[in-house]
Enzyme design. Sequence first.
Site, PDB file in Angstrom:
ATOM      1  N   HIS A 183       0.863  -1.178   0.000  1.00 21.26           N
ATOM      2  CA  HIS A 183       0.000   0.000   0.000  1.00 21.26           C
ATOM      3  C   HIS A 183       0.905   1.235   0.000  1.00 21.26           C
ATOM      4  CE1 HIS A 183      -2.276  -3.134   2.161  1.00 21.26           C
ATOM      5  NE2 HIS A 183      -3.392  -2.553   1.744  1.00 21.26           N
ATOM      6  N   ASP A 216       2.207   2.084   3.364  1.00 18.60           N
ATOM      7  CA  ASP A 216       3.120   1.113   3.981  1.00 18.60           C
ATOM      8  C   ASP A 216       4.563   1.569   3.877  1.00 18.60           C
ATOM      9  OD1 ASP A 216       0.936  -0.604   4.254  1.00 18.60           O
ATOM     10  OD2 ASP A 216       1.428  -1.745   2.447  1.00 18.60           O
ATOM     11  N   GLU A 251     -10.750  -6.473  -4.451  1.00 20.77           N
ATOM     12  CA  GLU A 251     -10.569  -7.526  -3.448  1.00 20.77           C
ATOM     13  C   GLU A 251     -11.800  -7.575  -2.540  1.00 20.77           C
ATOM     14  OE1 GLU A 251      -7.662  -8.489   0.339  1.00 20.77           O
ATOM     15  OE2 GLU A 251      -6.779  -7.635  -1.489  1.00 20.77           O
ATOM     16  N   HIS A 288     -10.948 -13.826   3.821  1.00 19.05           N
ATOM     17  CA  HIS A 288     -12.120 -13.030   3.444  1.00 19.05           C
ATOM     18  C   HIS A 288     -13.261 -13.935   2.984  1.00 19.05           C
ATOM     19  CE1 HIS A 288      -9.621  -9.131   2.532  1.00 19.05           C
ATOM     20  NE2 HIS A 288      -9.452  -9.588   3.760  1.00 19.05           N
ATOM     21  N   ASP A 303      -4.668 -13.724  -2.693  1.00 21.77           N
ATOM     22  CA  ASP A 303      -3.962 -13.442  -1.449  1.00 21.77           C
ATOM     23  C   ASP A 303      -3.958 -14.722  -0.623  1.00 21.77           C
ATOM     24  OD1 ASP A 303      -3.360 -10.862  -2.037  1.00 21.77           O
ATOM     25  OD2 ASP A 303      -4.570  -9.947  -0.463  1.00 21.77           O
ATOM     26  N   ASP A 323      -5.574 -13.637   9.208  1.00 26.96           N
ATOM     27  CA  ASP A 323      -4.400 -13.494   8.332  1.00 26.96           C
ATOM     28  C   ASP A 323      -3.264 -14.428   8.746  1.00 26.96           C
ATOM     29  OD1 ASP A 323      -5.582 -11.636   6.683  1.00 26.96           O
ATOM     30  OD2 ASP A 323      -4.808  -9.909   7.761  1.00 26.96           O
ATOM     31  N   ASP A 332      -0.647 -12.387   2.101  1.00 25.83           N
ATOM     32  CA  ASP A 332      -1.299 -11.388   2.948  1.00 25.83           C
ATOM     33  C   ASP A 332      -1.487 -12.033   4.317  1.00 25.83           C
ATOM     34  OD1 ASP A 332      -2.700  -9.343   4.060  1.00 25.83           O
ATOM     35  OD2 ASP A 332      -4.249  -9.245   2.535  1.00 25.83           O
TER      36      ASP A 332
END
Length: 449
Positions: A101, A104, A232, A271, A296, A309, A340
Site C-alpha cells: 500500500h 506502507d 478484493e 475473506h 492473497d 491473516d 497477505d
Amino acid sequence: MGLWDVDKIEYVGRAKGPKEDFAFHYYDADKVVAGKKMKDWLRFGVAWWHTFNQELVDPFGTGTAHRPYYKYTDPMDQALAKVDYAFELFQKLGVEYFCFHDRDIAPEGDTLRETNANLDKVVDKIEENMKSTGVKLLWNTSSLFTNPRFVSGAATSPFADIYAYAGGQLKKSLEIGKRLGAENYVFWGGREGYENLWNTEMKRETDHIAKFFHMCADYAKEIGFEAQFLIEPKPKEPTLHQYDFDAATAIEFLRNHDLTDVFKLNLEGNHANLAGHTYQHEIRVARESGFLGSLDANQGDKLIGWDMDEFPTDLYETVAVMWEVLQAGSIGPHGGLNFDAKPRRTSFYEEDLFRSHIAGMDAYAAGLLVADKMNQDGFIQNLQAERYSSYDSGIGKDIDEGNVTLADLEAYSLDKPQSELIAATKSDHLESVKATINNYIIDALAEVE
C-alpha cells in the site's frame, strides 16, 4: 550473512527429514509441473504491510515483534532502511514479487504534497533495488482506510472533501504503479460500506465509487499504465457491511456499472471464510465467470470469527486452490500468490518472518503437486462426468442444449412413478471422495524425494 541473520533458503526435499526448519521441502522453484515451472504457477509475493510494518499487536496487548530496523527512530530513516531489508528477504526466500500500500512504504506528511514527497524518496530506492535484483511488483494499492479522515469511507464517503482527497491520493498511487511496472493494481474497500442503513444512501454511495473506478481507469489509460485492475472482496471488518461482500457481489457490481472490461478479482482465503464461503468457492465463482485475477494466500481459524491473516498451512485447502488454478491455466492474466499473512504474536523473532513464509510456500507447492496428480488421473473430472452423465443423452441432453419447454418437461414426467424417479438418483459417496483426496495428499507427497 547480510542484514538478516539467515542464509538463503534452499530446496532440500524430504531427504533431511520433517524438522529441517530453514529449507523448502516441497517448493522446488524450477521443477516443471503440468508444463510450467513451479515458480511460474505460484508467482509468490511478499506483502510489505504484514512483513515489515506489522508489530504483532492485538486488541489486548502491544507489539511483540523484534525487527532489526527498529533501531531507526526517525520515520523516514526507518522507511528507507526497510527497503534494504525487504529486498534481501525477497532474495533469500527466492521470491520474485512483492506488494504494498502507498502508506506502507513512507510516512504521511501534513498535506498530500508532503506525503507525495516522502513517497518519491522511498520509491526512488525501491526502483533502484528492483533494477539490481530483478524482483518485480505484483501489485500496489492505496490505503484509503487507515487515516481517521476515512472514518466514513473514501470513494463512498458522505464528505466531498474526503472523496476529493482519495482521488488525489489514488492518482499518485497509479503513477507509482506505472513507474515501478506493477503488473496489477488492487482496490480494497475496507471502509467502503455502511455501519447503519438508516443514515445511508446506498445507491448514491455505490454510484460514487463506480465513478471513482471509472476515473481511475481513465487516468491509467492516460498515463499508459497497463496493469490489470483488481477488486478484493471482503464482507465486513472493519466496516459492518462492505459493498464488495464476496466474489458474486463484486462481479454483479462490475456488471451493473460497465466495469467488466477493466476489473477482475483479487481473492483472499480468510475473506472468503468471513463471507461464509470456502476459498475454493470464491475462486470457482471468479474462474467460471472469467474474473479470476490474483490471490492473497492466507487462512483463518475455524474457531475464530474475524480476519486472522494466518500463513496458509492447511494442505486440504491449498490442494483445492491449486486444482482450481490448474483448471484456469494460471492465476489470472498477471496474478500471483501474495502472502497477505503475518506471523502469530508469539512468533516474534526476526527469523520467524522466514519460517512463516517457508511454511506458506511449501504448503502451496505441496498443494500444486497433489492437484497435478489428481488432474493427471482425471479423478475430479471423472467424478463430475459420472455425476452429470444423465445430461449426456435423452431428456438431459435436450435440457443442456435448450431444446425443451416446461410443457415438454411436464409431458416427460406426468406418468413417471415415484419409484422410477428415486431410482434415477445415485449416491455421491461423499465420504469416499474425501478419503480419496486425503489419499492423494499422502501418496503424491510421498513421491517427493
